[in-house]
Write a protein that holds these residues in place. Structure first.
Motif, PDB file in Angstrom:
ATOM      1  N   VAL A 237       0.234   5.649 -14.388  1.00 11.38           N
ATOM      2  CA  VAL A 237       1.559   6.119 -13.955  1.00 11.38           C
ATOM      3  C   VAL A 237       1.452   6.841 -12.618  1.00 11.38           C
ATOM      4  CG1 VAL A 237       3.499   7.650 -14.508  1.00 11.38           C
ATOM      5  CG2 VAL A 237       2.431   6.284 -16.318  1.00 11.38           C
ATOM      6  N   GLU A 238       0.439   7.681 -12.469  1.00 12.15           N
ATOM      7  CA  GLU A 238       0.276   8.448 -11.222  1.00 12.15           C
ATOM      8  C   GLU A 238       0.015   7.545 -10.020  1.00 12.15           C
ATOM      9  OE1 GLU A 238      -2.898  11.024 -12.211  1.00 12.15           O
ATOM     10  OE2 GLU A 238      -1.685  12.296 -13.560  1.00 12.15           O
ATOM     11  N   ARG A 239      -0.627   6.391 -10.267  1.00  9.55           N
ATOM     12  CA  ARG A 239      -0.978   5.487  -9.159  1.00  9.55           C
ATOM     13  C   ARG A 239       0.092   4.456  -8.848  1.00  9.55           C
ATOM     14  NH1 ARG A 239      -7.192   4.458 -11.256  1.00  9.55           N
ATOM     15  NH2 ARG A 239      -7.999   6.535 -10.735  1.00  9.55           N
ATOM     16  N   MET A 240       1.174   4.489  -9.598  1.00  7.77           N
ATOM     17  CA  MET A 240       2.263   3.554  -9.296  1.00  7.77           C
ATOM     18  C   MET A 240       2.789   3.819  -7.885  1.00  7.77           C
ATOM     19  SD  MET A 240       4.722   3.260 -12.653  1.00  7.77           S
ATOM     20  CE  MET A 240       4.227   2.358 -14.125  1.00  7.77           C
ATOM     21  N   PRO A 241       2.920   2.782  -7.069  1.00  5.98           N
ATOM     22  CA  PRO A 241       3.477   3.001  -5.731  1.00  5.98           C
ATOM     23  C   PRO A 241       4.936   3.430  -5.823  1.00  5.98           C
ATOM     24  CG  PRO A 241       3.317   0.652  -6.208  1.00  5.98           C
ATOM     25  CD  PRO A 241       2.623   1.365  -7.336  1.00  5.98           C
ATOM     26  N   ALA A 242       5.375   4.209  -4.849  1.00  2.80           N
ATOM     27  CA  ALA A 242       6.772   4.656  -4.840  1.00  2.80           C
ATOM     28  C   ALA A 242       7.697   3.440  -4.820  1.00  2.80           C
ATOM     29  CB  ALA A 242       7.022   5.527  -3.616  1.00  2.80           C
ATOM     30  N   PRO A 243       8.792   3.493  -5.564  1.00  5.97           N
ATOM     31  CA  PRO A 243       9.705   2.348  -5.589  1.00  5.97           C
ATOM     32  C   PRO A 243      10.373   2.141  -4.235  1.00  5.97           C
ATOM     33  CG  PRO A 243      10.685   4.211  -6.754  1.00  5.97           C
ATOM     34  CD  PRO A 243       9.273   4.594  -6.434  1.00  5.97           C
ATOM     35  N   LYS A 244      10.264   0.940  -3.698  1.00  4.20           N
ATOM     36  CA  LYS A 244      10.844   0.628  -2.395  1.00  4.20           C
ATOM     37  C   LYS A 244      11.616  -0.685  -2.473  1.00  4.20           C
ATOM     38  CE  LYS A 244       7.577   2.895   0.791  1.00  4.20           C
ATOM     39  NZ  LYS A 244       6.766   3.617  -0.179  1.00  4.20           N
ATOM     40  N   THR A 245      12.707  -0.751  -1.742  1.00  8.64           N
ATOM     41  CA  THR A 245      13.457  -1.997  -1.635  1.00  8.64           C
ATOM     42  C   THR A 245      12.728  -2.940  -0.695  1.00  8.64           C
ATOM     43  OG1 THR A 245      14.771  -1.233   0.250  1.00  8.64           O
ATOM     44  CG2 THR A 245      15.625  -0.728  -1.951  1.00  8.64           C
ATOM     45  N   ASP A 246      13.155  -4.197  -0.675  1.00 11.11           N
ATOM     46  CA  ASP A 246      12.539  -5.166   0.241  1.00 11.11           C
ATOM     47  C   ASP A 246      12.646  -4.698   1.686  1.00 11.11           C
ATOM     48  OD1 ASP A 246      11.976  -6.679  -1.929  1.00 11.11           O
ATOM     49  OD2 ASP A 246      13.342  -8.336  -1.466  1.00 11.11           O
ATOM     50  N   ARG A 247      13.808  -4.127   2.063  1.00 10.49           N
ATOM     51  CA  ARG A 247      13.999  -3.679   3.441  1.00 10.49           C
ATOM     52  C   ARG A 247      13.062  -2.525   3.783  1.00 10.49           C
ATOM     53  NH1 ARG A 247      18.383  -4.663   6.727  1.00 10.49           N
ATOM     54  NH2 ARG A 247      19.696  -6.399   6.066  1.00 10.49           N
ATOM     55  N   GLU A 248      12.857  -1.618   2.831  1.00  8.94           N
ATOM     56  CA  GLU A 248      11.942  -0.501   3.081  1.00  8.94           C
ATOM     57  C   GLU A 248      10.515  -0.989   3.257  1.00  8.94           C
ATOM     58  OE1 GLU A 248      13.909   3.353   0.868  1.00  8.94           O
ATOM     59  OE2 GLU A 248      12.956   1.820  -0.382  1.00  8.94           O
ATOM     60  N   LEU A 249      10.118  -1.984   2.475  1.00 11.51           N
ATOM     61  CA  LEU A 249       8.778  -2.542   2.606  1.00 11.51           C
ATOM     62  C   LEU A 249       8.602  -3.233   3.952  1.00 11.51           C
ATOM     63  CD1 LEU A 249       8.408  -3.981  -1.004  1.00 11.51           C
ATOM     64  CD2 LEU A 249       7.036  -2.129  -0.018  1.00 11.51           C
ATOM     65  N   ILE A 250       9.640  -3.949   4.392  1.00  8.37           N
ATOM     66  CA  ILE A 250       9.578  -4.614   5.702  1.00  8.37           C
ATOM     67  C   ILE A 250       9.491  -3.577   6.807  1.00  8.37           C
ATOM     68  CG2 ILE A 250      10.882  -6.022   7.341  1.00  8.37           C
ATOM     69  CD1 ILE A 250      12.005  -7.553   4.911  1.00  8.37           C
ATOM     70  N   ALA A 251      10.306  -2.499   6.702  1.00 10.70           N
ATOM     71  CA  ALA A 251      10.296  -1.442   7.710  1.00 10.70           C
ATOM     72  C   ALA A 251       8.924  -0.786   7.792  1.00 10.70           C
ATOM     73  CB  ALA A 251      11.367  -0.399   7.378  1.00 10.70           C
ATOM     74  N   ALA A 252       8.312  -0.524   6.635  1.00 12.02           N
ATOM     75  CA  ALA A 252       6.975   0.088   6.620  1.00 12.02           C
ATOM     76  C   ALA A 252       5.957  -0.833   7.287  1.00 12.02           C
ATOM     77  CB  ALA A 252       6.563   0.388   5.184  1.00 12.02           C
ATOM     78  N   GLY A 253       6.061  -2.133   7.030  1.00 21.29           N
ATOM     79  CA  GLY A 253       5.154  -3.093   7.650  1.00 21.29           C
ATOM     80  C   GLY A 253       5.317  -3.145   9.161  1.00 21.29           C
ATOM     81  N   LEU A 254       6.577  -3.119   9.625  1.00 19.10           N
ATOM     82  CA  LEU A 254       6.828  -3.141  11.070  1.00 19.10           C
ATOM     83  C   LEU A 254       6.286  -1.889  11.745  1.00 19.10           C
ATOM     84  CD1 LEU A 254      10.491  -4.532  11.097  1.00 19.10           C
ATOM     85  CD2 LEU A 254       8.438  -5.734  11.858  1.00 19.10           C
ATOM     86  N   MET A 255       6.470  -0.728  11.101  1.00 19.91           N
ATOM     87  CA  MET A 255       5.972   0.519  11.692  1.00 19.91           C
ATOM     88  C   MET A 255       4.451   0.544  11.717  1.00 19.91           C
ATOM     89  SD  MET A 255       8.702   3.476  10.537  1.00 19.91           S
ATOM     90  CE  MET A 255       8.715   3.087   8.782  1.00 19.91           C
ATOM     91  N   ASP A 256       3.803  -0.006  10.680  1.00 16.86           N
ATOM     92  CA  ASP A 256       2.335  -0.089  10.670  1.00 16.86           C
ATOM     93  C   ASP A 256       1.845  -0.959  11.828  1.00 16.86           C
ATOM     94  OD1 ASP A 256       2.074   1.529   8.476  1.00 16.86           O
ATOM     95  OD2 ASP A 256       1.885  -0.114   7.027  1.00 16.86           O
TER      96      ASP A 256
END
Length: 270
Positions: A237-256
């Motif tokens: 449970v502690e290692r579950m990634p924070a819940p993100k929408t598809d757009r949030e995941l795309i935004a995180a990828g672009l910023m990386d």
């Protein structure tokens, strides 16, 4: 619909298997629809009528896909789908299916006639899908493959699986759907006004319910003396990634990617 049948048969390169066990080869989509007594012209008339009343047109067929992780024996996946379909649909709904192994995860496409031979239309609900997942997993286990029907949210995953065509195109790097999503998110990031999606609240509420459920399981295990297993559940449970929408995941990828680009540009030239 005939085109979709031809597509899952890779336009004659793969064999399709019908509900009567016949192996079909070649571009047989239209012939199979004729065999299923599907009146395309009547469906088009119904679709036009539905559009005038603001309703969705009735479906001729349902398109299902059964997939397993890489390293799963493809013949076992095919066998499990064959047995599942026979148990669930044989004598009621006509169907045909084909195995695909051109990607890492072996999967089977199944096309199911929406109206049964008794004239009853199949309406697929969430409970229907849960039952089908459970039965597919059971048939895999009967063939010696470890499988369960745990839903994506319970596993701590939030990103939906892509439709097969979108997935294949994204793997090749030429998906217009993925590109348009990335461009829209990039434009929002440049403007500094990334919006909160309506589905975010649902994701958070679902995650809270999932975590509560898992912690209850951990408490029960601890009370019964299975403390090591309870700690494993807590760590999961502690290692579950924070819940993100598809757009949030795309935004995180672009910023990386942007950070990586800036890092490369700041490196001294030698």
């Amino acid at each position: 619909m005939g085109r979709h049948l031809d597509y899952i048969g890779r336009y004659g390169k793969l064999e399709l298997e019908s509900d009567d066990g016949e192996r079909l080869s070649g571009r047989i989509g239209k012939a199979l629809l004729d065999d299923w007594d599907l009146d395309i012209d009547d469906v088009r008339r119904q679709a036009t009528l539905a559009a005038t009343k603001g309703r969705k047109p009735p479906k001729l067929v349902h398109k299902l896909m059964f997939s397993m992780p890489p390293e799963t024996p493809p013949d076992k996946v095919l066998g499990a789908v064959r047995n599942f379909a026979r148990e669930e649909f044989w004598g009621q709904h006509r169907y045909a299916f084909a195995l695909h192994t051109d990607e890492a995860h072996p999967h089977v496409h199944l096309v199911l006639k929406a109206v049964s031979e008794q004239g009853v239309r199949l309406n697929i609900k969430k409970v229907t899908l849960r039952h089908w997942r459970s039965e597919f997993a059971r048939n895999l286990r009967l063939l010696g493959v470890e499988a369960n029907a745990t839903e994506r949210a319970v596993r701590g995953e939030t990103m939906k699986s892509k439709k097969d065509g979108i997935y294949r195109a994204s793997q090749r790097g030429d998906s217009t759907y993925v590109r348009s999503q990335a461009e829209a998110v990039a434009a929002e990031l440049l403007k500094g006004n990334t919006r909160v999606e309506p589905g975010k609240r649902t994701l958070i509420e679902t995650r809270h319910q999932v975590e509560t459920g898992w912690r209850s399981v951990a408490n029960l295990l601890a009370k019964d003396g299975y403390r090591d297993l309870a700690r494993d559940v807590e760590r999961f449970v502690e290692r579950m990634p924070a819940p993100k929408t598809d757009r949030e995941l795309i935004a995180a990828g672009l910023m990386d990617r942007a950070r990586e680009q800036r890092s490369r540009e700041s490196q001294p030239v030698r």
